[in-house]
Design a protein around this motif. Structure first.
Motif, PDB file in Angstrom:
ATOM      1  N   ARG A 257       0.844  -1.207   0.000  1.00 40.94           N
ATOM      2  CA  ARG A 257       0.000   0.000   0.000  1.00 40.94           C
ATOM      3  C   ARG A 257       0.874   1.250   0.000  1.00 40.94           C
ATOM      4  NH1 ARG A 257      -3.439  -1.353   3.665  1.00 40.94           N
ATOM      5  NH2 ARG A 257      -2.280  -0.538   5.429  1.00 40.94           N
ATOM      6  N   LEU A 258       1.952   1.227   0.786  1.00 41.84           N
ATOM      7  CA  LEU A 258       2.832   2.394   0.847  1.00 41.84           C
ATOM      8  C   LEU A 258       3.542   2.629  -0.487  1.00 41.84           C
ATOM      9  CD1 LEU A 258       4.372   2.012   4.419  1.00 41.84           C
ATOM     10  CD2 LEU A 258       2.829   3.815   3.625  1.00 41.84           C
ATOM     11  N   LYS A 260       2.327   2.218  -3.332  1.00 42.81           N
ATOM     12  CA  LYS A 260       1.350   2.956  -4.155  1.00 42.81           C
ATOM     13  C   LYS A 260       1.132   4.365  -3.617  1.00 42.81           C
ATOM     14  CE  LYS A 260      -3.212   3.806  -5.150  1.00 42.81           C
ATOM     15  NZ  LYS A 260      -4.412   4.075  -4.379  1.00 42.81           N
ATOM     16  N   GLU A 261       0.957   4.489  -2.310  1.00 42.83           N
ATOM     17  CA  GLU A 261       0.601   5.791  -1.732  1.00 42.83           C
ATOM     18  C   GLU A 261       1.766   6.786  -1.732  1.00 42.83           C
ATOM     19  OE1 GLU A 261      -2.828   6.603  -0.110  1.00 42.83           O
ATOM     20  OE2 GLU A 261      -3.084   5.178  -1.723  1.00 42.83           O
ATOM     21  N   THR A 262       3.002   6.295  -1.854  1.00 43.87           N
ATOM     22  CA  THR A 262       4.137   7.210  -2.006  1.00 43.87           C
ATOM     23  C   THR A 262       4.267   7.677  -3.452  1.00 43.87           C
ATOM     24  OG1 THR A 262       5.546   5.285  -2.370  1.00 43.87           O
ATOM     25  CG2 THR A 262       5.615   6.264  -0.173  1.00 43.87           C
ATOM     26  N   ILE A 281      -3.902   8.412  -5.421  1.00 45.83           N
ATOM     27  CA  ILE A 281      -3.357   8.361  -4.058  1.00 45.83           C
ATOM     28  C   ILE A 281      -4.318   9.111  -3.145  1.00 45.83           C
ATOM     29  CG2 ILE A 281      -1.502   9.264  -2.605  1.00 45.83           C
ATOM     30  CD1 ILE A 281       0.373   8.799  -5.027  1.00 45.83           C
ATOM     31  N   ARG A 282      -4.725   8.450  -2.077  1.00 47.44           N
ATOM     32  CA  ARG A 282      -5.689   9.117  -1.185  1.00 47.44           C
ATOM     33  C   ARG A 282      -4.993   9.898  -0.089  1.00 47.44           C
ATOM     34  NH1 ARG A 282      -9.112   4.634   0.927  1.00 47.44           N
ATOM     35  NH2 ARG A 282      -7.344   3.395   0.311  1.00 47.44           N
ATOM     36  N   ARG A 283      -3.843   9.373   0.360  1.00 47.03           N
ATOM     37  CA  ARG A 283      -3.069  10.095   1.383  1.00 47.03           C
ATOM     38  C   ARG A 283      -1.609  10.013   0.977  1.00 47.03           C
ATOM     39  NH1 ARG A 283      -0.270   9.284   6.314  1.00 47.03           N
ATOM     40  NH2 ARG A 283      -0.251   7.037   6.029  1.00 47.03           N
ATOM     41  N   ARG A 284      -1.075  11.144   0.543  1.00 47.13           N
ATOM     42  CA  ARG A 284       0.296  11.130   0.057  1.00 47.13           C
ATOM     43  C   ARG A 284       1.267  10.866   1.203  1.00 47.13           C
ATOM     44  NH1 ARG A 284       2.777  15.820  -3.839  1.00 47.13           N
ATOM     45  NH2 ARG A 284       4.532  14.610  -4.581  1.00 47.13           N
ATOM     46  N   VAL A 285       2.187   9.949   0.960  1.00 44.92           N
ATOM     47  CA  VAL A 285       3.104   9.520   2.025  1.00 44.92           C
ATOM     48  C   VAL A 285       4.539   9.776   1.568  1.00 44.92           C
ATOM     49  CG1 VAL A 285       3.859   7.506   3.346  1.00 44.92           C
ATOM     50  CG2 VAL A 285       1.480   7.675   2.628  1.00 44.92           C
ATOM     51  N   TYR A 290       7.935   4.329   3.599  1.00 45.36           N
ATOM     52  CA  TYR A 290       7.974   3.050   2.877  1.00 45.36           C
ATOM     53  C   TYR A 290       9.351   2.385   3.026  1.00 45.36           C
ATOM     54  CZ  TYR A 290       8.653   0.078  -1.266  1.00 45.36           C
ATOM     55  OH  TYR A 290       8.977  -0.953  -2.112  1.00 45.36           O
ATOM     56  N   ALA A 331      -6.382  15.512  -2.046  1.00 42.47           N
ATOM     57  CA  ALA A 331      -5.637  14.521  -1.252  1.00 42.47           C
ATOM     58  C   ALA A 331      -4.779  15.236  -0.220  1.00 42.47           C
ATOM     59  CB  ALA A 331      -4.738  13.676  -2.158  1.00 42.47           C
TER      60      ALA A 331
END
Ligand code: TPP
Ligand code: SF4
Length: 332
Positions: A257-258, A260-262, A281-285, A290, A331
């Protein structure tokens, strides 16, 4: 009044599925699922490849009314599932050489066509080494001829089966047995590597998609879509490997998941060479979140963190976000 079902309610494959109509439920929620890759195999605990293969092949089986043959390159998936004379596969399955899976699958598809068995569908599968390196010539030929095969690459970013050697899908700075964490630039070099989804798209084949084991519903959906089409199709699946990455077995889904989200692993779909859909991306990390839990990046987080290297990796994520338009409006 109908209430819209939210993602998190259906993201699980147990309770959430009951909220959906039977047609919308995941393949794994179906009592009729084939268990194509059955229990008893020898994958490590938390193996993303085993998880991904199970979901991908069960979805493919459902999509073709269980008329499926799979060819499998040498690699972890083949070795842990089929230590001769045992096997965990519940489908017709053949082990090819390390580099010729795409060609073997093409041959099976041709044989079925000649025999008039048009309902039988064919899948080829292999790791990133078998796909991006040694098998690339056969795969490119399969794409170019538009052979009627779905190829699934399980990308764990190295040659895991033989002891974690670098492949052309290994990311920059990652430590492997052949990119040691020593010297001026520890870990794998920065460079282009091989972006297989883009290479597949350059062949303008009918279907190319990326997916991760963090969103198995999306994986099933993409396999189902690919199976509804004919011609050459390619799915590139991101599968964390606890052994090779030095990550906790229970972090496999989280790391996927990270990724993808990064923005480090863009999740999208393309038809005939053009991107048609991206998973936002729903919550940018920040990439650090990661990288940190993986021992293959431990050298970046010593007494003096490798700030510059981490910034370069962040640049890769930022570029993906820009190129694919990954950020959802609003986001965080
Ligand atoms: C021609 C040839 N060279 C080398 C090998 C040894 N070999 C077997 S599996 C493997 C690595 C597989 O890596 P990958 O395709 O990334 O799959 P993974 O094990 O990571 O899932 C290698 C090098 C082989 N079987 N055949
Ligand atoms: S080495 Fe990695 S890919 Fe191979 S079985 Fe173990 S976790 Fe899975």
């Amino acid at each position: 009044m109908d209430e819209r079902i939210r993602f998190y309610q259906t993201g699980t494959f147990t309770v959430g599925n009951r909220l959906l109509t039977p047609q919308q439920r995941s393949v794994q929620a179906d009592i009729e699922r084939t268990n194509s890759l059955n229990s008893g195999h020898r994958a490590c605990q938390g193996c993303g490849e085993a998880l991904g293969a199970r979901y991908a092949i069960d979805a493919a089986m459902r999509a073709c009314d269980k008329q499926l043959i799979a060819a499998n390159a040498t690699g972890c998936l083949e070795v842990f599932s089929t230590p001769y004379p045992e096997t965990s596969w519940q489908i017709p399955w053949i082990h090819s050489l390390f580099g010729n899976t795409a060609a073997v699958a093409t041959g099976i598809a041709a044989a079925m066509r000649v025999k008039g068995r048009s309902k039988v569908r064919v899948i080829a599968q292999g790791g990133d080494g078998g796909t991006t390196d040694i098998g690339l010539g056969c795969l490119s030929g399969m794409f170019e001829r538009n052979d009627d095969v779905l190829y699934v690459c399980y990308d764990n970013q190295a040659y895991m089966n033989t002891g974690v050697q670098r492949s052309s899908a290994t990311p920059p700075a990652a430590r492997t047995a052949t990119t040691m964490a020593v010297g001026h630039e520890p870990g794998n070099v920065f460079g282009q590597g091989k972006d297989l989804p883009r290479i597949a798209m350059a062949h303008a084949i009918p279907f190319v998609a990326t997916a991760t084991v963090a969103d198995l519903w999306d994986l099933e959906r993409k396999v189902t879509k690919a199976m509804a089409l004919h011609g050459a199709r390619y799915i590139h699946l991101f599968v964390p490997c606890p052994l090779g990455w030095g990550s906790a077995a229970h972090d496999t889904i989280k790391l996927a998941r990270l990724a993808k989200e990064t923005g480090l692993f863009p999740v999208f779909e393309a038809r005939h060479g053009e991107v048609t859909e991206v998973s936002k991306i729903r919550r940018r990390v920040p990439v650090e979140e990661y990288l940190r839990p993986q021992r293959r990046y431990a050298h970046l987080f010593g007494k003096q963190p490798a700030v510059e290297t981490i910034a370069r990796i962040q640049q890769i994520a930022d570029r993906n976000i820009r190129v694919y338009g990954l950020l959802e409006e609003g986001a965080l």
